[in-house]
Design a protein around this motif. Structure first.
Motif, PDB file in Angstrom:
ATOM      1  N   LEU A  24       0.827  -1.202   0.000  1.00 49.18           N
ATOM      2  CA  LEU A  24       0.000   0.000   0.000  1.00 49.18           C
ATOM      3  C   LEU A  24       0.865   1.256   0.000  1.00 49.18           C
ATOM      4  N   ALA A  25       1.978   1.234   0.728  1.00 50.79           N
ATOM      5  CA  ALA A  25       2.885   2.381   0.745  1.00 50.79           C
ATOM      6  C   ALA A  25       3.510   2.604  -0.632  1.00 50.79           C
ATOM      7  N   LEU A  26       3.909   1.510  -1.297  1.00 47.42           N
ATOM      8  CA  LEU A  26       4.463   1.639  -2.647  1.00 47.42           C
ATOM      9  C   LEU A  26       3.409   2.152  -3.621  1.00 47.42           C
ATOM     10  N   LEU A  27       2.177   1.709  -3.441  1.00 45.13           N
ATOM     11  CA  LEU A  27       1.103   2.193  -4.304  1.00 45.13           C
ATOM     12  C   LEU A  27       0.860   3.683  -4.105  1.00 45.13           C
ATOM     13  N   VAL A  28       0.931   4.138  -2.868  1.00 45.56           N
ATOM     14  CA  VAL A  28       0.755   5.574  -2.600  1.00 45.56           C
ATOM     15  C   VAL A  28       1.825   6.386  -3.307  1.00 45.56           C
ATOM     16  N   ARG A  29       3.062   5.926  -3.248  1.00 46.26           N
ATOM     17  CA  ARG A  29       4.142   6.657  -3.921  1.00 46.26           C
ATOM     18  C   ARG A  29       3.946   6.655  -5.438  1.00 46.26           C
ATOM     19  N   THR A  30       3.536   5.506  -5.982  1.00 41.28           N
ATOM     20  CA  THR A  30       3.309   5.433  -7.430  1.00 41.28           C
ATOM     21  C   THR A  30       2.185   6.364  -7.865  1.00 41.28           C
ATOM     22  N   VAL A  31       1.111   6.385  -7.080  1.00 42.67           N
ATOM     23  CA  VAL A  31      -0.019   7.255  -7.407  1.00 42.67           C
ATOM     24  C   VAL A  31       0.402   8.724  -7.351  1.00 42.67           C
ATOM     25  N   ALA A  32       1.202   9.095  -6.349  1.00 45.80           N
ATOM     26  CA  ALA A  32       1.659  10.485  -6.242  1.00 45.80           C
ATOM     27  C   ALA A  32       2.525  10.863  -7.439  1.00 45.80           C
ATOM     28  N   THR A  33       3.409   9.955  -7.840  1.00 45.82           N
ATOM     29  CA  THR A  33       4.266  10.234  -8.999  1.00 45.82           C
ATOM     30  C   THR A  33       3.430  10.369 -10.276  1.00 45.82           C
ATOM     31  N   ASP A  34       2.510   9.420 -10.471  1.00 48.94           N
ATOM     32  CA  ASP A  34       1.669   9.473 -11.673  1.00 48.94           C
ATOM     33  C   ASP A  34       0.815  10.741 -11.695  1.00 48.94           C
ATOM     34  N   ARG A  35       0.337  11.158 -10.543  1.00 42.00           N
ATOM     35  CA  ARG A  35      -0.477  12.374 -10.490  1.00 42.00           C
ATOM     36  C   ARG A  35       0.326  13.603 -10.891  1.00 42.00           C
ATOM     37  N   ALA A  36       1.544  13.692 -10.366  1.00 37.85           N
ATOM     38  CA  ALA A  36       2.388  14.844 -10.696  1.00 37.85           C
ATOM     39  C   ALA A  36       2.754  14.840 -12.177  1.00 37.85           C
ATOM     40  N   VAL A  37       3.089  13.667 -12.706  1.00 42.23           N
ATOM     41  CA  VAL A  37       3.451  13.572 -14.123  1.00 42.23           C
ATOM     42  C   VAL A  37       2.250  13.890 -15.003  1.00 42.23           C
ATOM     43  N   ALA A  38       1.079  13.359 -14.638  1.00 41.15           N
ATOM     44  CA  ALA A  38      -0.123  13.624 -15.447  1.00 41.15           C
ATOM     45  C   ALA A  38      -0.487  15.102 -15.444  1.00 41.15           C
ATOM     46  N   THR A  39      -0.327  15.765 -14.311  1.00 35.85           N
ATOM     47  CA  THR A  39      -0.633  17.198 -14.237  1.00 35.85           C
ATOM     48  C   THR A  39       0.314  18.006 -15.108  1.00 35.85           C
ATOM     49  N   ALA A  40       1.612  17.698 -15.017  1.00 33.07           N
ATOM     50  CA  ALA A  40       2.603  18.423 -15.830  1.00 33.07           C
ATOM     51  C   ALA A  40       2.384  18.159 -17.316  1.00 33.07           C
ATOM     52  N   THR A  41       2.049  16.921 -17.663  1.00 31.48           N
ATOM     53  CA  THR A  41       1.815  16.588 -19.077  1.00 31.48           C
ATOM     54  C   THR A  41       0.608  17.346 -19.618  1.00 31.48           C
ATOM     55  N   ALA A  42      -0.446  17.407 -18.825  1.00 32.35           N
ATOM     56  CA  ALA A  42      -1.647  18.128 -19.275  1.00 32.35           C
ATOM     57  C   ALA A  42      -1.364  19.613 -19.466  1.00 32.35           C
ATOM     58  N   GLN A  43      -0.590  20.217 -18.583  1.00 30.42           N
ATOM     59  CA  GLN A  43      -0.261  21.631 -18.716  1.00 30.42           C
ATOM     60  C   GLN A  43       0.610  21.889 -19.953  1.00 30.42           C
ATOM     61  N   ALA A  44       1.548  20.970 -20.180  1.00 26.66           N
ATOM     62  CA  ALA A  44       2.413  21.141 -21.360  1.00 26.66           C
ATOM     63  C   ALA A  44       1.605  20.984 -22.641  1.00 26.66           C
ATOM     64  N   GLN A  45       0.688  20.040 -22.672  1.00 22.91           N
ATOM     65  CA  GLN A  45      -0.136  19.836 -23.870  1.00 22.91           C
ATOM     66  C   GLN A  45      -1.094  21.003 -24.117  1.00 22.91           C
ATOM     67  N   SER A  46      -1.464  21.715 -23.050  1.00 18.95           N
ATOM     68  CA  SER A  46      -2.375  22.851 -23.232  1.00 18.95           C
ATOM     69  C   SER A  46      -1.739  23.976 -24.049  1.00 18.95           C
ATOM     70  N   LEU A  47      -0.401  23.987 -24.129  1.00 24.77           N
ATOM     71  CA  LEU A  47       0.286  25.029 -24.900  1.00 24.77           C
ATOM     72  C   LEU A  47       0.415  24.667 -26.372  1.00 24.77           C
ATOM     73  N   SER A  48       0.170  23.420 -26.704  1.00 23.09           N
ATOM     74  CA  SER A  48       0.371  22.983 -28.087  1.00 23.09           C
ATOM     75  C   SER A  48      -0.485  23.761 -29.099  1.00 23.09           C
ATOM     76  N   PRO A  49      -1.799  23.987 -28.867  1.00 29.07           N
ATOM     77  CA  PRO A  49      -2.584  24.741 -29.855  1.00 29.07           C
ATOM     78  C   PRO A  49      -2.156  26.196 -29.965  1.00 29.07           C
ATOM     79  N   LEU A  50      -1.658  26.771 -28.858  1.00 24.90           N
ATOM     80  CA  LEU A  50      -1.297  28.186 -28.861  1.00 24.90           C
ATOM     81  C   LEU A  50      -0.073  28.459 -29.727  1.00 24.90           C
ATOM     82  N   VAL A  51       0.826  27.482 -29.812  1.00 26.73           N
ATOM     83  CA  VAL A  51       2.044  27.683 -30.597  1.00 26.73           C
ATOM     84  C   VAL A  51       1.698  27.947 -32.068  1.00 26.73           C
TER      85      VAL A  51
END
Length: 423
Positions: A24-51
């Protein structure tokens, strides 16, 4: 037992908690990492149409806004070499993104996410989002502390419950041991708690049933012995009437013997009806002297030399008077019954630090080498075989014992008698 139960519960609970909490502790760490990566990816993709649609000023403003609102460091690499947002070097992933391939990977200090973009002329650029390690594991330490606290709480609750159960088991087991010891010491009223946990309650019920059965059997045996002893009184009464017709000298001697038998019968009835074996004591010096004086008359009639050496009294021993009289009568009776007339005998009573020692020695034929074992009811001379056993059991009840010795000729019986308890 209580300690073993607690150790077992601790080990079992710890293994179960580790099996659940570590994944469960390893799952919590994985979920936190995936959440941070997914948030950063979504923000980066939001700039694609503006370019491809926004002018340079609006694009810079949008990149700055995304960079300010995102935990990751956002950088836009335009096809003409312009860099907007957080300054960063052109890493291999950025170069790969400029060629139209989006990718992500772990880099020193965090994780790099690159999204390929194209401007209005279809020239290739890249949006880079760098997520630091601190953001990848944000909240993980707190979650792990909560999981550790939960595990410790569950372990503590398990130990408390196990301790309560262990206390009940130990208490029930101790109660069984105490009741068994009381029964062994003759307290037939002792009973165990049949409401003890699980199988211990079954054992307690069986022990109580056994105690009740033993009490019933002993009661029946006492009544049987008392009845048999009481039946002897009738012929003794007739014998006493016959004694009155004898000459005065013989009447006194035979009457004394009848009185002794009467006392023995009365003592047998009282002992049979007596509940328990309350420690009793008597003066061994006085009792032995009295019984030796009784047998001295018969020794004189059968031409036996009787030597008597008695320690001065009082000499207390842990036997009732009637039991010690039975011991002396059994030992001297054996001498008169199993040795020819004229055989000398000696009676010696010595004081000991813990009681006394009674020794009866004769110069008779002794015990043959092929004689049967001196068990209760077994005799090599045609008698009941109870005399020495009566003396032995009485000596053991007092805390002593009996042994036979062959001093070369004849037989020596040594009876050790324990001292009464003064507590």
């Amino acid at each position: 037992m209580r300690r073993r139960v607690l150790v077992l519960v601790t080990a079992t609970t710890t293994l179960v908690l580790i099996a659940f909490l570590v994944p469960l502790a390893l799952l919590v760490r994985t979920v936190a990492t995936d959440r941070a990566v997914a948030t950063a990816t979504a923000q980066a993709q939001s700039l694609s149409p503006l370019v491809a649609t926004a002018d340079r000023e609006a694009l810079a403003l949008a990149v700055g806004q995304v960079d300010a609102t995102t935990p990751a460091d956002v950088t836009l690499f335009l096809p003409d070499g312009t860099v907007l947002g957080t300054p960063a070097a052109r890493t291999p992933l950025v170069q790969l993104g400029s060629r139209g391939v989006s990718a992500s990977g772990a880099v020193p200090g965090g994780r790099e996410i690159v999204v390929a973009v194209r401007d209005a002329t279809r020239a290739g650029g890249a949006v880079r989002a760098f997520v630091p390690d601190a953001e990848l594991t944000r909240g993980v330490d707190r979650s792990w502390l909560l999981l550790a606290g939960l595990g410790i709480t569950l372990l503590a609750v398990g130990l408390v419950l196990a301790d309560r159960l262990a206390r009940r088991l130990v208490r029930a087991t101790t109660d069984l041991a105490v009741v068994s010891d009381r029964l062994a010491r003759g307290d037939l009223d002792a009973r165990a708690d049949a409401a003890a946990p699980a199988e211990l309650g079954v054992v307690a019920g069986a022990l109580n049933g056994l105690a009740g059965r033993i009490a019933d059997l002993l009661r029946e045996e006492r009544e049987t012995v008392a009845d048999l002893a009481h039946r002897v009184r009738t012929p003794l009464t007739s014998l006493r009437l016959e004694v009155e017709s004898l000459p005065a000298a013989d009447a006194a001697r035979v009457g004394a013997g009848v009185d002794a038998v009467q006392r023995a019968v009365t003592a047998a009835i009282e002992q049979a009806r007596r509940r328990g074996a309350d420690p009793a004591a008597c003066d061994a010096s006085a009792v032995v002297a009295e019984r030796v004086a009784f047998w001295a008359v018969l020794a004189e009639d059968t031409d036996r030399e009787l030597t008597v050496e008695l320690a001065p009294g009082p000499l207390p021993v842990a036997l009732p008077r009637s039991d010690l009289e039975a011991v002396v009568d059994a030992l001297l009776g054996n001498v008169f019954a199993h040795t020819p007339d004229g055989t000398s005998l000696a009676v010696r009573l010595d004081a000991e630090p813990a009681g006394a020692t009674l020794t009866v020695t004769d110069t008779g034929p002794g015990i043959p080498a092929d004689a049967p074992a001196l068990d209760r009811g077994v005799s090599g001379a045609g008698s009941t075989g109870l005399g020495l056993d009566i003396a032995r059991r009485a000596a053991e009840r007092s805390g002593g014992g009996l042994r036979l010795e062959s001093p070369g000729r004849g037989l020596r019986v040594v009876v050790s008698l324990g001292a009464p308890d003064r507590t």
